[in-house]
Design a protein around this motif. Structure first.
Motif, PDB file in Angstrom:
ATOM      1  N   HIS A   1       0.626  -0.979  -0.013  1.00 53.79           N
ATOM      2  CA  HIS A   1       0.100   0.198   0.013  1.00 53.79           C
ATOM      3  C   HIS A   1       0.825   1.264  -0.099  1.00 53.79           C
ATOM      4  O   HIS A   1       1.951   1.294   0.714  1.00 53.79           O
ATOM      5  CB  HIS A   1      -0.929   0.055   1.229  1.00 53.79           C
ATOM      6  CG  HIS A   1      -2.176   1.063   1.002  1.00 53.79           C
ATOM      7  ND1 HIS A   1      -1.936   2.317   1.469  1.00 53.79           N
ATOM      8  CD2 HIS A   1      -3.304   1.088   0.401  1.00 53.79           C
ATOM      9  CE1 HIS A   1      -2.894   3.196   1.105  1.00 53.79           C
ATOM     10  NE2 HIS A   1      -3.617   2.210   0.656  1.00 53.79           N
ATOM     11  N   HIS A   2       0.594   2.117  -0.834  1.00 53.72           N
ATOM     12  CA  HIS A   2       1.398   3.365  -0.866  1.00 53.72           C
ATOM     13  C   HIS A   2       1.443   4.266   0.440  1.00 53.72           C
ATOM     14  O   HIS A   2       2.368   4.832   0.444  1.00 53.72           O
ATOM     15  CB  HIS A   2       0.649   4.385  -2.044  1.00 53.72           C
ATOM     16  CG  HIS A   2      -0.831   4.736  -1.748  1.00 53.72           C
ATOM     17  ND1 HIS A   2      -1.788   4.182  -2.379  1.00 53.72           N
ATOM     18  CD2 HIS A   2      -1.388   5.564  -0.882  1.00 53.72           C
ATOM     19  CE1 HIS A   2      -2.910   4.610  -1.835  1.00 53.72           C
ATOM     20  NE2 HIS A   2      -2.633   5.377  -0.697  1.00 53.72           N
TER      21      HIS A   2
ATOM     22  N   PHE B   1       3.649   5.946 -18.345  1.00 49.15           N
ATOM     23  CA  PHE B   1       3.684   6.270 -17.148  1.00 49.15           C
ATOM     24  C   PHE B   1       5.075   6.282 -16.508  1.00 49.15           C
ATOM     25  O   PHE B   1       5.999   5.671 -17.189  1.00 49.15           O
ATOM     26  CB  PHE B   1       3.050   5.191 -16.254  1.00 49.15           C
ATOM     27  CG  PHE B   1       1.372   5.248 -16.400  1.00 49.15           C
ATOM     28  CD1 PHE B   1       0.539   6.032 -15.773  1.00 49.15           C
ATOM     29  CD2 PHE B   1       0.791   4.336 -17.382  1.00 49.15           C
ATOM     30  CE1 PHE B   1      -0.787   5.954 -16.155  1.00 49.15           C
ATOM     31  CE2 PHE B   1      -0.493   4.235 -17.524  1.00 49.15           C
ATOM     32  CZ  PHE B   1      -1.427   4.902 -16.917  1.00 49.15           C
TER      33      PHE B   1
ATOM     34  N   ASN C   1       1.373   9.895  -6.048  1.00 47.47           N
ATOM     35  CA  ASN C   1       0.374  10.070  -7.114  1.00 47.47           C
ATOM     36  C   ASN C   1       0.499   9.411  -8.274  1.00 47.47           C
ATOM     37  O   ASN C   1      -0.472   8.825  -8.603  1.00 47.47           O
ATOM     38  CB  ASN C   1       0.173  11.708  -7.339  1.00 47.47           C
ATOM     39  CG  ASN C   1      -0.643  12.387  -6.307  1.00 47.47           C
ATOM     40  OD1 ASN C   1      -1.462  11.969  -5.643  1.00 47.47           O
ATOM     41  ND2 ASN C   1      -0.099  13.689  -6.017  1.00 47.47           N
ATOM     42  N   SER C   2       1.709   9.471  -8.941  1.00 49.20           N
ATOM     43  CA  SER C   2       1.981   8.520 -10.280  1.00 49.20           C
ATOM     44  C   SER C   2       1.746   7.170  -9.953  1.00 49.20           C
ATOM     45  O   SER C   2       1.266   6.483 -10.764  1.00 49.20           O
ATOM     46  CB  SER C   2       3.251   8.972 -10.852  1.00 49.20           C
ATOM     47  OG  SER C   2       4.290   8.434 -10.062  1.00 49.20           O
TER      48      SER C   2
ATOM     49  N   ARG D   1       0.045   5.564  -7.531  1.00 49.39           N
ATOM     50  CA  ARG D   1      -1.413   5.051  -7.462  1.00 49.39           C
ATOM     51  C   ARG D   1      -2.130   4.982  -8.790  1.00 49.39           C
ATOM     52  O   ARG D   1      -2.992   4.008  -9.030  1.00 49.39           O
ATOM     53  CB  ARG D   1      -2.084   6.342  -6.587  1.00 49.39           C
ATOM     54  CG  ARG D   1      -1.820   5.989  -5.159  1.00 49.39           C
ATOM     55  CD  ARG D   1      -3.004   6.864  -4.450  1.00 49.39           C
ATOM     56  NE  ARG D   1      -2.697   8.303  -4.295  1.00 49.39           N
ATOM     57  CZ  ARG D   1      -2.632   9.059  -3.508  1.00 49.39           C
ATOM     58  NH1 ARG D   1      -2.703   8.723  -2.477  1.00 49.39           N
ATOM     59  NH2 ARG D   1      -2.610  10.349  -3.780  1.00 49.39           N
ATOM     60  N   LYS D   2      -1.610   5.751  -9.627  1.00 46.56           N
ATOM     61  CA  LYS D   2      -2.479   5.852 -11.092  1.00 46.56           C
ATOM     62  C   LYS D   2      -2.115   4.679 -11.817  1.00 46.56           C
ATOM     63  O   LYS D   2      -2.705   4.083 -12.144  1.00 46.56           O
ATOM     64  CB  LYS D   2      -2.025   7.288 -11.569  1.00 46.56           C
ATOM     65  CG  LYS D   2      -2.874   7.380 -12.905  1.00 46.56           C
ATOM     66  CD  LYS D   2      -2.963   8.850 -13.642  1.00 46.56           C
ATOM     67  CE  LYS D   2      -3.530   8.885 -14.694  1.00 46.56           C
ATOM     68  NZ  LYS D   2      -3.287  10.088 -15.245  1.00 46.56           N
TER      69      LYS D   2
ATOM     70  N   ARG E   1      -1.130   1.608 -10.452  1.00 46.55           N
ATOM     71  CA  ARG E   1      -1.917   0.647  -9.960  1.00 46.55           C
ATOM     72  C   ARG E   1      -3.113   0.464 -10.315  1.00 46.55           C
ATOM     73  O   ARG E   1      -3.720  -0.607 -10.796  1.00 46.55           O
ATOM     74  CB  ARG E   1      -1.767   0.749  -8.722  1.00 46.55           C
ATOM     75  CG  ARG E   1      -2.518  -0.372  -7.699  1.00 46.55           C
ATOM     76  CD  ARG E   1      -2.620  -0.117  -6.361  1.00 46.55           C
ATOM     77  NE  ARG E   1      -3.637   0.880  -5.896  1.00 46.55           N
ATOM     78  CZ  ARG E   1      -3.897   1.675  -4.852  1.00 46.55           C
ATOM     79  NH1 ARG E   1      -2.988   1.512  -4.046  1.00 46.55           N
ATOM     80  NH2 ARG E   1      -4.821   2.512  -5.035  1.00 46.55           N
ATOM     81  N   GLU E   2      -3.972   1.600 -10.308  1.00 45.22           N
ATOM     82  CA  GLU E   2      -5.284   1.658 -10.816  1.00 45.22           C
ATOM     83  C   GLU E   2      -5.743   1.428 -12.164  1.00 45.22           C
ATOM     84  O   GLU E   2      -6.556   0.639 -12.808  1.00 45.22           O
ATOM     85  CB  GLU E   2      -5.992   2.996 -10.172  1.00 45.22           C
ATOM     86  CG  GLU E   2      -6.103   3.127  -8.849  1.00 45.22           C
ATOM     87  CD  GLU E   2      -6.981   1.749  -8.159  1.00 45.22           C
ATOM     88  OE1 GLU E   2      -7.890   1.410  -8.703  1.00 45.22           O
ATOM     89  OE2 GLU E   2      -6.545   1.660  -7.043  1.00 45.22           O
ATOM     90  N   HIS E   3      -4.478   1.792 -13.036  1.00 45.94           N
ATOM     91  CA  HIS E   3      -4.666   1.676 -14.504  1.00 45.94           C
ATOM     92  C   HIS E   3      -4.443   0.246 -14.985  1.00 45.94           C
ATOM     93  O   HIS E   3      -5.403  -0.033 -15.614  1.00 45.94           O
ATOM     94  CB  HIS E   3      -3.541   2.715 -15.274  1.00 45.94           C
ATOM     95  CG  HIS E   3      -3.265   2.238 -16.493  1.00 45.94           C
ATOM     96  ND1 HIS E   3      -4.273   3.043 -17.468  1.00 45.94           N
ATOM     97  CD2 HIS E   3      -2.764   1.570 -17.212  1.00 45.94           C
ATOM     98  CE1 HIS E   3      -4.142   2.470 -18.817  1.00 45.94           C
ATOM     99  NE2 HIS E   3      -3.024   1.789 -18.490  1.00 45.94           N
TER     100      HIS E   3
ATOM    101  N   GLU F   1      -5.199  -2.215 -13.079  1.00 47.68           N
ATOM    102  CA  GLU F   1      -6.300  -3.074 -12.451  1.00 47.68           C
ATOM    103  C   GLU F   1      -7.407  -2.629 -13.503  1.00 47.68           C
ATOM    104  O   GLU F   1      -8.414  -3.466 -13.844  1.00 47.68           O
ATOM    105  CB  GLU F   1      -6.864  -2.653 -11.095  1.00 47.68           C
ATOM    106  CG  GLU F   1      -5.805  -3.093 -10.098  1.00 47.68           C
ATOM    107  CD  GLU F   1      -6.274  -2.872  -8.511  1.00 47.68           C
ATOM    108  OE1 GLU F   1      -7.161  -2.088  -8.318  1.00 47.68           O
ATOM    109  OE2 GLU F   1      -5.392  -2.906  -7.678  1.00 47.68           O
ATOM    110  N   TYR F   2      -7.431  -1.536 -13.925  1.00 42.02           N
ATOM    111  CA  TYR F   2      -8.914  -1.143 -14.817  1.00 42.02           C
ATOM    112  C   TYR F   2      -8.807  -2.039 -16.181  1.00 42.02           C
ATOM    113  O   TYR F   2      -9.557  -2.397 -16.600  1.00 42.02           O
ATOM    114  CB  TYR F   2      -8.700   0.456 -15.056  1.00 42.02           C
ATOM    115  CG  TYR F   2      -9.841   0.771 -16.050  1.00 42.02           C
ATOM    116  CD1 TYR F   2     -11.288   0.586 -15.323  1.00 42.02           C
ATOM    117  CD2 TYR F   2      -9.820   1.399 -17.169  1.00 42.02           C
ATOM    118  CE1 TYR F   2     -12.492   0.689 -16.277  1.00 42.02           C
ATOM    119  CE2 TYR F   2     -10.878   1.703 -17.936  1.00 42.02           C
ATOM    120  CZ  TYR F   2     -12.206   1.311 -17.435  1.00 42.02           C
ATOM    121  OH  TYR F   2     -13.310   1.566 -18.301  1.00 42.02           O
TER     122      TYR F   2
ATOM    123  N   ALA G   1      -9.901  -5.593 -15.446  1.00 45.70           N
ATOM    124  CA  ALA G   1     -10.946  -5.380 -15.316  1.00 45.70           C
ATOM    125  C   ALA G   1     -12.040  -5.236 -16.717  1.00 45.70           C
ATOM    126  O   ALA G   1     -13.177  -5.659 -16.514  1.00 45.70           O
ATOM    127  CB  ALA G   1     -11.809  -4.432 -14.348  1.00 45.70           C
ATOM    128  N   SER G   2     -11.427  -4.697 -17.608  1.00 45.77           N
ATOM    129  CA  SER G   2     -11.925  -4.232 -18.673  1.00 45.77           C
ATOM    130  C   SER G   2     -11.955  -5.531 -19.533  1.00 45.77           C
ATOM    131  O   SER G   2     -12.767  -5.807 -20.293  1.00 45.77           O
ATOM    132  CB  SER G   2     -11.410  -3.194 -19.442  1.00 45.77           C
ATOM    133  OG  SER G   2     -11.432  -1.980 -18.600  1.00 45.77           O
TER     134      SER G   2
END
Lengths: 400, 400
Positions: B57-58, B124, B130-131, B133-134, B136-138, B140-141, B144-145
């Motif tokens: 975790h960040h 990236f 901030n960078s 977290r983005k 990681r979420e990118h 995952e997305y 998920a897609s």
């Protein structure tokens, strides 16, 4: 002599309950039952607003089919239905074919877009484990992006939920729980985030008890949900929505919960439908085929007391499955078929953690009592489907 | 008489250690120290590959500045540096100004793009909480897609990491840990996912011990990492990368770790620089200003033994901060300044959970020993910065 073949298409509430009932009630070697489903799991559609918001893990909503169906008794085929040929008693699957003597159409819903421009392309919908995982990750990604932008982009933190029926209201209730967590996770002040619920009707939860609706709106507004009732969504664009009077609201996340219709495979297979739903006979058979039953969201059932259709709910689908499984065996055995009349025991809508509104009979329920009742209803279904073991594994055990 | 004003710009390794040392060593009312930083937290840049992959975790990488700096002794200003005016002894901040008698430039790095087309827009970089977290979420997305697409889109599951230096190798090591979890979470077969590390040099970790490099490559290849050495990235597009010989690899996620340079604010403020780094004097001052020190990634330090610059590492920045804080006080007190020579104690690169390679002195380390050594090094920094309490709160306590 070969046994009569029963094919059940879809393992949602209606399909899996039909299979589970048949498994219990059919005689040894009496029929050959095949259940077809796109995934090897069943999921609780009525819970999906929670994993969509990120307040529950999606695995809690899903149940492996072979956990509740004995695949020695019922054949399971993991495949996608392409088309039904009712005159040939044949089902085209994406990887094969299936012939049947008796068919159960239990293919569920798809979003109704009412011709709203751009909705299909640019809005998410709460319809499956796959779709809600994507919604959850999409929202997280917008929050994660916010602090990486050199200019403040409020659209990243604006979530628009179209429709204030049960799913819409339950979803904004969960979002209101989730947003403070997301703000903490991504270092964003809560007041920058907007949750906007847009509904064309003059009120949310149209048709529901007024007092309960007011309770729900007050509660959700206190939690930061903004309601735009009497407001049409004219268009969904890549940048947000265009509301009536051509007002643009920029938003990176639009989720449409404004309506459902029967799976279009049913109409495309030539069955008579009304918004994708087959106006079934009393015994749940289609008007034209004596060997085809419809259960769940693809069935149009008229409530004769008020001369309007029953809403396509899980409750009705689960009850209808009981009738369909009995009628299938009656057909095979040459007995009379029975008629189905839903017995609506009550309706409860959750409003986030520990909060709900509902009516059970004539009694109005609020707050933690309603919330506990909602969980009891959810657990009751699991009990019917898979007994106490399934309640233990997948149930909502913390009632308060 | 007013006290001499010291301004420290940036609270990365170099800046915060300079502040922490000054806080300990300065006399009461001897100097007035101001620390300026964009965020109210410091973070462990050398750990960022972990939250970028999603294996840590960040929040574990960040330390609130007022947890380690006594803001009664050192003034903290949360603001962004826009420009330094060394001739006027002034710093322009986004929301104000600052005047100083002595300045410490500790503004850190930014990615070096080497003029690769589209890199800045489409890749990236691992540079901040901030960078990452983005990132990681990118990722995952994309996962998920995948199951929502009607056609199989392998690019969603292809992650390209440009650069096989420390960050690149450590990042693919974490990705190799994370991908199986993501596959489980999003119902994706592991063999559909590609992690490709692209490096222009003939080998990964160029300059590192050959035997250790081979160990690392074998290990990572076994975990599913694909290496493309001797390969240039010619362009990063919206769809992926164009490699040398015009080979296109489609990928929804390109992360560039191929090089860093000093923060461009330094060059833009008129300081003499080489790839953004100021060729400092022995005492860490700029060539032209007797009252301006540079510490960390903005300082260019020559290793005279081999006549090449020291790599800009946390280890060097932390050590230099000790010299800078002493020299600041020596300047104020009219004493002689001391020279800085890095004392490279060793280098360890992690390769995912429980695995690493490293050299400490002439000793080569592998596997769990190297991994434990890496954690000891990380904990040692926390100890220096905030004592045993900080090790307890933010340290890597499970050595094996």
């Amino acid at each position: 002599m070969s046994r009569p073949k029963i094919a059940i298409l879809g393992a949602g509430y209606g399909g899996i309950m039909t299979a589970a009932r048949l498994q219990k009630e059919m005689g040894t070697n009496e029929v050959e039952v095949t259940l077809v489903n796109k995934h090897d799991y069943h999921y609780q559609t009525t819970w999906l607003h929670e994993p969509a918001a990120g307040t529950m893990h999606h695995d809690k909503t899903r149940i492996m089919i072979n956990d509740v169906i004995d695949t020695n008794k019922i054949k399971f085929v993991k495949d996608t239905v392409v088309e039904v040929k009712p005159d040939e008693k044949r089902v085209i699957l994406s990887k094969g074919e299936l012939v049947y003597d008796y068919l159960v159409l239990a293919l569920g819903f798809e979003p109704a877009t009412f011709g709203i421009k751009g909705l299909k392309e640019n809005a998410f919908s709460i319809r499956s484990v796959n779709s809600v995982r994507k919604i959850r990750e999409h929202i997280e990604y917008q929050f994660a992006s916010y602090n990486n932008e050199s200019e403040r982009r409020d659209d990243l933190l604006t979530i628009i939920v179209g429709g204030a029926g049960f799913t819409g209201i339950e979803f904004v209730g969960e979002l209101a729980e989730r947003v403070p967590e997301l703000c903490k996770e991504f270092d964003i002040p809560r007041d920058r985030v907007k949750i906007i619920n847009v509904e064309a009707s003059p009120t949310v939860l149209p048709g529901f008890d007024e007092e309960l609706v007011e309770y729900a709106m007050n509660l959700l507004e206190r939690k930061g949900v903004e309601f735009r009732t009497n407001t049409m969504i004219k268009e969904v664009t890549e940048d947000g929505v265009i509301l009536g009077e051509d007002e643009e609201v920029k938003s990176a996340t639009v989720v449409w919960t404004g309506g459902v219709q029967g799976n279009s495979i049913v109409a495309n297979s030539g069955f008579e439908t009304n918004r994708g739903r087959v106006p079934v006979r009393k015994d749940q058979r289609t008007p034209d085929y004596d060997n085809v039953f419809v259960v769940g969201d693809c069935a149009l059932l008229i409530n004769e007391e008020i001369n309007r259709p029953y809403p396509p709910t899980a409750q009705v689908a689960i009850q209808a499955a009981g009738t369909v499984s009995k009628n299938l065996l009656s057909l095979v055995r040459g007995n009379e078929l029975e008629s189905f009349t839903p017995d609506i025991k009550g309706t409860v809508a959750s409003l986030g953690k520990g909060e709900a509104i509902g009516k059970v009979g004539n009694k109005k329920l609020y707050g933690s009592t309603a919330s506990a009742m909602k969980k009891i209803i959810d657990n009751r279904y699991l009990f019917m489907l898979g007994g106490p073991g399934l309640v233990w594994k997948k149930g909502k055990l913390k009632l308060f």
